[in-house]
Each structure stands twice: as structure tokens, then as C-alpha cells.
Design an enzyme around this catalytic site. Sequence first.
Site, short mmCIF file in Angstrom:
data_model
loop_
_atom_site.label_atom_id
_atom_site.label_comp_id
_atom_site.label_asym_id
_atom_site.label_seq_id
_atom_site.Cartn_x
_atom_site.Cartn_y
_atom_site.Cartn_z
N MET A 166 -10.51 -0.92 14.26
CA MET A 166 -9.21 -0.40 14.72
C MET A 166 -9.26 1.09 15.02
O MET A 166 -8.73 1.52 16.05
CB MET A 166 -8.11 -0.69 13.68
CG MET A 166 -7.58 -2.09 13.75
SD MET A 166 -6.99 -2.61 15.39
CE MET A 166 -5.57 -1.57 15.61
N ASP B 199 -15.33 9.72 10.35
CA ASP B 199 -15.71 8.75 9.33
C ASP B 199 -16.55 9.48 8.30
O ASP B 199 -16.74 10.68 8.38
CB ASP B 199 -16.45 7.54 9.92
CG ASP B 199 -16.14 6.27 9.13
OD1 ASP B 199 -16.40 6.24 7.90
OD2 ASP B 199 -15.63 5.31 9.72
N GLU C 211 -7.60 -0.92 3.90
CA GLU C 211 -6.30 -1.07 3.23
C GLU C 211 -6.44 -0.98 1.71
O GLU C 211 -6.12 -1.93 0.99
CB GLU C 211 -5.67 -2.42 3.62
CG GLU C 211 -5.33 -2.53 5.09
CD GLU C 211 -4.08 -1.74 5.46
OE1 GLU C 211 -2.97 -2.21 5.21
OE2 GLU C 211 -4.24 -0.63 5.99
N LYS D 63 -6.99 5.74 0.57
CA LYS D 63 -6.07 6.51 1.42
C LYS D 63 -5.56 7.75 0.68
O LYS D 63 -5.53 8.84 1.25
CB LYS D 63 -4.92 5.61 1.88
CG LYS D 63 -5.37 4.51 2.85
CD LYS D 63 -4.23 3.61 3.25
CE LYS D 63 -4.67 2.44 4.07
NZ LYS D 63 -4.99 2.73 5.45
N SER E 245 -1.10 -1.96 7.87
CA SER E 245 -0.29 -3.12 8.24
C SER E 245 0.35 -3.76 7.03
O SER E 245 1.20 -4.63 7.17
CB SER E 245 -1.16 -4.16 8.96
OG SER E 245 -2.21 -4.59 8.12
N HIS F 69 1.55 1.49 13.51
CA HIS F 69 0.71 0.29 13.39
C HIS F 69 0.45 -0.31 14.76
O HIS F 69 1.34 -0.89 15.38
CB HIS F 69 1.39 -0.73 12.47
CG HIS F 69 0.62 -1.99 12.35
ND1 HIS F 69 1.21 -3.22 12.41
CD2 HIS F 69 -0.71 -2.22 12.19
CE1 HIS F 69 0.28 -4.16 12.30
NE2 HIS F 69 -0.88 -3.56 12.18
#
Length: 162
Positions: free
Chosen positions: A17, A36, A96, A101, A123, A146
Site C-alpha cells: 500500500m 522504510d 496494522e 505506529k 483500515s 484510507h
Amino acid sequence: MSNFIVRKAAVLGAGVMGAQIAAHLANAEVPVVLFDLPAATGDANGIVRKAIDALGKLEPSPLATKDRVAYIDAANYGQDLEQLRDCDLIIEAIAEKMEWKDDLYRRIAPFIAPTAIIASNTSGLSINRLAEGLPEALRPRFCGIHFFNPPRYMHLVELIAT
């Protein structure tokens, strides 16, 4: 209220994504820095360079034209966070996992420009809870953006306010 203009963006996370969101920005001729982790060996930006190379091999192509890849620069969290200071929009697109995060938000917070918008491509995680991982001063400029996969072909994006 004046218009918000994105002159430069950053995407945090060069997975499927993240790389395609970077391509989507590049298609709009927005320079984007794709971040990254630093590679364990060799070129520190090797993970991102591999993701950028893969964009040209995907079908259907996430790039409108092959030359749009020139709008994407490779960077890593270990050496290049200063580049965030020039970004008007920062989109986080890592796995996720709330703790990952939160850790990333702590690392990037000192480098975010005073007018930049910070967003998560999550999401399934709470945007309000993610905002708590940022310093209080940045929270009013945090939201969810999103994108649906693949971003270039799914003409749908969900905007989530805190």
C-alpha cells in the site's frame, strides 16, 4: 480559509500500500519521499529501492507513465527523517500494529513541519487512539486517509477525522 497545497509528501512504509500510495502521488506530479526501515546490509535505502523497482512490474501499473517514478525518492527512518521537514503531507502506511505506529509517531514528531498534515492509512485501528501517539500540538492536524487497493484504480478514499 486558504487552499491546502501539497508541494511535497512523504509516505511512511514501502509495503504494497505505501509504495502504491507513493505512486498515486507521483501520478499527480507531487514529489514524494518513500520511507522504510534501513536495510540490514548494503544500501540503507535498499528496501525502498526494491519497492520502487517493483512498481514498474505490477499489473495493472500503479504508475500512469513509467517516468512518474522519478517523483519518488527513497529514504529510511535511520538516516533521513530530516526530509520530513519539507513535506506538507505525511501518510503512514505501515503494518496494522498499534505499538509499531506509536513508536514511529514518536520518532517522526520532531521532524514534522508546523503546517503539515499527518495521516494514517489504517483500515481497522482507531484514529482517535492513533492520535494519542502524537504530541498534543500535532493532533489537530492528524486524520485517517484510507486508500483502497489499488489506489490508482479504486476511485475511493476514506477520510477520517479525529
